[in-house]
Scaffold this motif. Structure first.
Motif, PDB file in Angstrom:
ATOM      1  N   THR A  29      50.775  48.481  40.687  1.00 48.66           N
ATOM      2  CA  THR A  29      49.252  48.351  41.360  1.00 48.66           C
ATOM      3  C   THR A  29      49.080  48.098  40.873  1.00 48.66           C
ATOM      4  OG1 THR A  29      49.998  50.706  41.294  1.00 48.66           O
ATOM      5  CG2 THR A  29      50.144  49.149  43.304  1.00 48.66           C
TER       6      THR A  29
ATOM      7  N   ALA B 112      42.724  46.750  44.540  1.00 54.16           N
ATOM      8  CA  ALA B 112      42.223  46.695  43.908  1.00 54.16           C
ATOM      9  C   ALA B 112      43.529  47.525  42.367  1.00 54.16           C
ATOM     10  CB  ALA B 112      41.196  46.617  43.260  1.00 54.16           C
TER      11      ALA B 112
ATOM     12  N   GLN C  51      42.728  43.379  42.000  1.00 50.27           N
ATOM     13  CA  GLN C  51      44.210  42.798  42.551  1.00 50.27           C
ATOM     14  C   GLN C  51      45.015  43.543  41.397  1.00 50.27           C
ATOM     15  OE1 GLN C  51      45.186  38.518  43.470  1.00 50.27           O
ATOM     16  NE2 GLN C  51      42.764  38.358  43.326  1.00 50.27           N
TER      17      GLN C  51
END
Length: 497
Positions: free
Chosen positions: A273, A295, A474
């Motif tokens: 993540t 994000a 991202q």
């Protein structure tokens, strides 16, 4: 023909609600027409939620009348309102974590085929609704473990499948970033074109100018002002909400020290993540973290505070590697987290304010191993007063407004005199007056030399309170901007790379 030329699909006349000797709604009149967005605004405690619950059948009015397409309307339950064609997206998420996304979208109204649940049809429709809102996730996935923002999008998709003639959206963008919000607005425009009426409740006042056709302002249970357009200056709306002139939204930001308090070195998540994150926060600095939904912002700060695991990298506090493996590790070292979901993760709602403050401070309240009610009450009362919590110590936390609940969460952690305070969505679902108080608290922490990290989906907020801003995209660190270089454009350019 415009929406204002049409007869109302929903009309409220002299709606009152009394609890005991307290009248919380004072004769509210409201009309909503087909194909228009009516923004319902006001501080926490103004009566917006009570009025919404009356319209949606969750609460019964004490007096007054309602009509729906000209006929008498008095839903005894939310189901009755839904059957009539009214849907509501609640500010507080009501998803069932052990069910799949598709099951949650259609819970209580499963699609059937030949007498059996048609899972394929539910999954196809749920997936299509989520894709329209920019969420590409399998409808078979369990809701458990999804971020607050993704759960909010599922709630919205759920309401969109109702084929309702009127939708009440209560803080639908509170957990969403700019891109997700714009996708939602496009869906709202489609609904308007189809003749759906919308009551839109939000504390994000800038977005009201984009989405609202009319604005109704409530204060202390009464309707105090109505604007025939959504294009109203934010200052004018705020002054109507609070009943006074508001000089500024954000306080002055103090200059930080040159000394580094917290360092994050090459931090990565075992789940992918976030990856290779590096930054430092100085003593007395407010360090903002911005980025779109997904994000990795929340996952990053949870890892820094020991709530989520770390695959590689180190967390360094005041020159010492602490890399917490649990929240207890972080708390013992002086790093605390005010989580994004205060109801689920920050408070025990069924317990008192005093107990909630005490849970994080047993070592201070019971230094000898014994704790008396008198000592606990004295300790908690001091922080209730210090943070201006509008509530009694014995009152359950669940009875407080969102702003006062957030103050309790702040009080319980700041009572520990931490070195680093991490605030994830600190003003989510909180009114303008309470926001101002929390911003003042953030600046006071900075003046005391505490390092403060603020994660926010509200770009205006993160720009308004931060000395520097790290933008994530991202799961990667897209860049760090000094205050003088940070604006809507520069942040969004990094957030979308």
């Amino acid at each position: 023909m415009t929406a204002n030329d049409l007869s109302p699909i929903l009309s409220l006349r002299q709606i009152r609600k009394v609890y005991g000797s307290l009248e919380v709604l004072h004769g509210i009149d409201l009309d909503v027409r087909a194909g228009e967005v009516v923004a319902l605004l006001g501080e926490n405690g103004a009566g917006k939620s009570t009025l919404s619950k009356i319209i949606s059948g969750a609460v019964q009015p004490t007096s007054g009348t309602m009509t729906w397409f000209g006929a008498p309307y008095a839903p005894a339950t939310p189901r009755a309102a839904m059957d009539a064609g009214l849907g509501m997206i609640h500010q507080e998420l009501k998803l069932l974590p052990q069910l799949s996304i598709a099951e949650n979208v259609f819970v209580g109204r499963y699609l059937t085929k030949a007498g059996r649940v048609d899972r394929q049809a539910m999954e196809e429709r749920a997936h299509a609704g989520l894709q329209r809102l920019g969420l590409d996730v399998s409808p078979r996935r369990l809701v458990e473990g999804l971020s607050t923002a993704k759960q909010q999008l599922i709630e919205i998709a759920k309401a969109m499948t109702l084929n309702a003639r009127l939708l009440i959206l209560d803080e639908p963008t509170a957990a969403l970033g700019g891109e997700e919000t714009q996708l939602l607005f496009r869906q709202i425009e489609r609904l308007k074109a189809d003749g759906v009426g919308i009551i839109y409740i939000s504390h994000r006042l800038e977005e009201i100018r984009q989405i609202a056709d009319r604005i109704v302002v409530m204060r202390d249970g009464a309707k105090v002002q109505e604007f025939d357009t959504g294009d109203v200056p934010v200052r004018t709306i705020v002054e109507a909400m609070v009943g006074r002139s508001l000089d500024r939204m954000f306080p002055a930001i103090p200059a930080p020290s040159d000394d580094v308090m917290l360092e994050v070195r090459g931090l990565s998540s075992p789940f992918g993540t976030f990856r290779n994150i590096d930054f430092a926060v100085k003593r007395g600095e407010v360090f903002g973290i911005a980025g779109l939904v997904g994000a990795g912002r929340t996952e990053l700060v949870r890892a820094i505070t020991g709530a989520d695991p770390i695959a590689t990298g180190d967390v360094v506090l005041d020159g010492k590697v602490i890399t917490p493996r649990s929240p207890r590790d972080a708390i013992r070292n002086g790093v605390v987290l005010v989580p994004e979901d205060r109801k689920l993760q920050g408070l025990v709602l069924e317990h008192s304010i005093t107990e909630n403050i005490g849970y994080a401070n047993f070592d201070a309240v019971s230094k000898t191993g014994w704790m008396t009610s008198k000592r606990l009450n004295q300790f908690a009362d001091g922080y209730i007063k210090k943070f201006g919590v509008k509530g009694r110590g014995e009152q359950n936390a669940g009875e407080l407004s969102g702003g006062n609940q957030q103050k309790v969460v702040l009080a319980k952690w700041l009572a520990r005199n931490p070195k680093v305070v991490v605030l994830d969505e600190p003003t989510r679902g909180i009114d303008v007056g309470a926001r101002s108080s929390i911003y003042d608290t953030i600046m006071e922490l900075a003046r005391q030399g505490i390092a403060v990290i603020v994660v926010s989906s509200d770009l205006e907020e993160v720009l308004g309170v931060s000395n520097r801003i790290m933008v994530m995209a991202q799961g990667k660190q897209a860049g760090i901007l000094d205050r003088k270089d940070a604006n809507d454009v520069s942040v969004m350019e990094l957030a979308t790379i």
